[in-house]
Design an enzyme around this catalytic site. Structure first.
Site, PDB file in Angstrom:
ATOM      1  N   CYS A  83       6.376  14.043  27.241  1.00 55.86           N
ATOM      2  CA  CYS A  83       7.366  14.927  26.630  1.00 55.86           C
ATOM      3  C   CYS A  83       7.002  16.390  26.857  1.00 55.86           C
ATOM      4  O   CYS A  83       6.135  16.938  26.176  1.00 55.86           O
ATOM      5  CB  CYS A  83       7.459  14.622  25.129  1.00 55.86           C
ATOM      6  SG  CYS A  83       8.550  15.752  24.268  1.00 55.86           S
ATOM      7  N   CYS A 128       7.662  18.710  23.864  1.00 57.42           N
ATOM      8  CA  CYS A 128       6.701  18.584  22.750  1.00 57.42           C
ATOM      9  C   CYS A 128       5.360  19.219  23.111  1.00 57.42           C
ATOM     10  O   CYS A 128       4.755  19.894  22.295  1.00 57.42           O
ATOM     11  CB  CYS A 128       6.427  17.122  22.401  1.00 57.42           C
ATOM     12  SG  CYS A 128       7.843  16.050  22.429  1.00 57.42           S
ATOM     13  N   ASP A 129       4.883  18.973  24.315  1.00 50.77           N
ATOM     14  CA  ASP A 129       3.493  19.318  24.650  1.00 50.77           C
ATOM     15  C   ASP A 129       3.348  20.460  25.656  1.00 50.77           C
ATOM     16  O   ASP A 129       2.227  20.907  25.916  1.00 50.77           O
ATOM     17  CB  ASP A 129       2.784  18.073  25.243  1.00 50.77           C
ATOM     18  CG  ASP A 129       2.821  16.902  24.269  1.00 50.77           C
ATOM     19  OD1 ASP A 129       2.795  17.150  23.055  1.00 50.77           O
ATOM     20  OD2 ASP A 129       2.881  15.741  24.728  1.00 50.77           O
TER      21      ASP A 129
END
Ligand code: NAP
Length: 318
Positions: free
Chosen positions: A145, A148-149
């Site tokens: 992701c 997200c990261d």
């Protein structure tokens, strides 16, 4: 006794809840992780009719609040089984009601619930490469992701593996703040949309590594690079990167429902555009079912179709 239990709080499940509640039915949505499904990982949605641009998180939050606002309950519990009790009280998946009214038993990791109809909207999960140490390095350089990261890799070199819309979007997103982004894809043609690909090709810090597969993850405590093999020449090379974003598509997770619904060879629930399964009163919606096009708009559309079919089924029972 709920009217409808919906398994999965992604766009299909939450759309189903909205339609069920607006039809006057009591709906409960069960979700094992967080609301929104895969769409929360999409930085920007630009292909949902009438919405020019919205982040996946804002879209999912809007859907969630709309469903709750209409009266749907969302319970964060993992559904482990669904069974049907026929009109005579026997657990039976295909016997039509005789005498009393049939209903479903939905067991979760922390309770048991009943409903007149069930909609499976379990979506799909990120596919893994299946390489040695892949699971061990999750959170230490391996991610599924970018939204997200990605921020953890600011100013560093990363790679994205895949050739679909997710890989293209992830690479575009990462190219905005990573020093360099390698796009590793097993073919030379991309299946993702041309517009995104053209934008990616225009980026100076993006390098395409085509006809190539990742064969090894390098590094001890954390990822320090990937080994890739050229599928045409057979040549192998190492690319030093701190992060590898794997975007090679999704796979469904419907094993728990394989007796009450037929699954195809890929594990998707077999159903037509009517969202019916082989079991009366059991419906399916969104990416978890067999279908040609898996898009946000088709997931939402399925939610409406499945919910209205469930409402019609319940009305016939009474
Ligand atoms: P996808 O379209 O299925 O693409 C997966 C990519 O990974 C393909 O390029 C595939 O290569 C590659 N791949 C699969 N298995 C592999 C393996 N074992 N090793 C190496 N490469 C592998 O998946 P997606 O990009 O996640 O998209 C899923 C669906 O969501 C699609 O329908 C997509 O259009 C949609 N989506 C839409 C948007 C949007 O509209 N904004 C955004 C994201 C996703 P091949 O091409 O060689 O098969």
């Amino acid at each position: 006794m709920y009217d409808v239990i919906i398994v999965g709080a992604g766009p299909a499940g939450l759309s189903a809840a909205i339609y069920a509640e607006r039809a006057g039915k009591k709906a409960a949505v069960f979700e094992s992780y967080t609301y929104g499904g895969q769409i929360v990982n999409t930085p920007e949605i630009e292909n949902y009719p009438a919405i020019q641009k919205i982040s996946g998180f804002d879209f999912a939050t809007g859907l969630y609040e709309q469903a709750i606002g209409l009266g749907a309950e969302v319970l964060f519990e993992k559904v482990v089984s669904v069974s049907r009790v026929d009109g005579n009280g026997a657990e039976d998946q295909e016997t039509p009601a005789e005498g009393g009214l049939p209903y479903f038993i939905v067991k979760t990791d922390s309770g048991e619930y009943n409903a007149k109809a069930v909609i499976l909207a379990t979506g799909a999960k990120n596919r893994h490469l299946g390489l040695a140490r892949e699971e061990e390095l999750i959170g230490r350089g391996i991610s599924y992701c970018a939204t997200c990261d990605g921020a953890f890799f600011k100013g560093r070199d990363v790679a994205v593996n895949g050739g679909g819309n997710t890989a293209i979007e992830d690479a575009l997103f990462l190219s905005n703040y990573c020093s360099k982004v390698y796009v590793i894809h097993r073919r030379s043609e991309f299946r993702g949309e041309k517009e995104g690909l053209l934008a990616l090709q225009a980026k100076e810090n993006v390098e395409f590594v085509l006809n190539s597969v990742v064969t090894e993850l390098l590094g001890e405590e954390k990822l320090s690079g990937v080994e890739v093999k050229d599928t045409v020449t057979g040549g192998v090379k190492s690319i030093p990167v701190d992060g590898l974003f794997i975007a090679i598509g999704q796979a469904p997770d419907n094993a728990a429902f394989s007796e009450i619904a037929d699954l195809d060879r890929g594990g998707y629930i077999i159903s037509g555009e009517d969202c019916l399964t082989k079991t009366e009163g059991l419906f399916t919606a969104g990416d978890c079912r067999t279908k040609q096009v898996r898009q946000l708009v088709t997931a939402a559309s399925d939610g409406a179709v499945a919910a209205l079919a469930a409402c019609a089924y319940i009305d016939k029972l009474a």
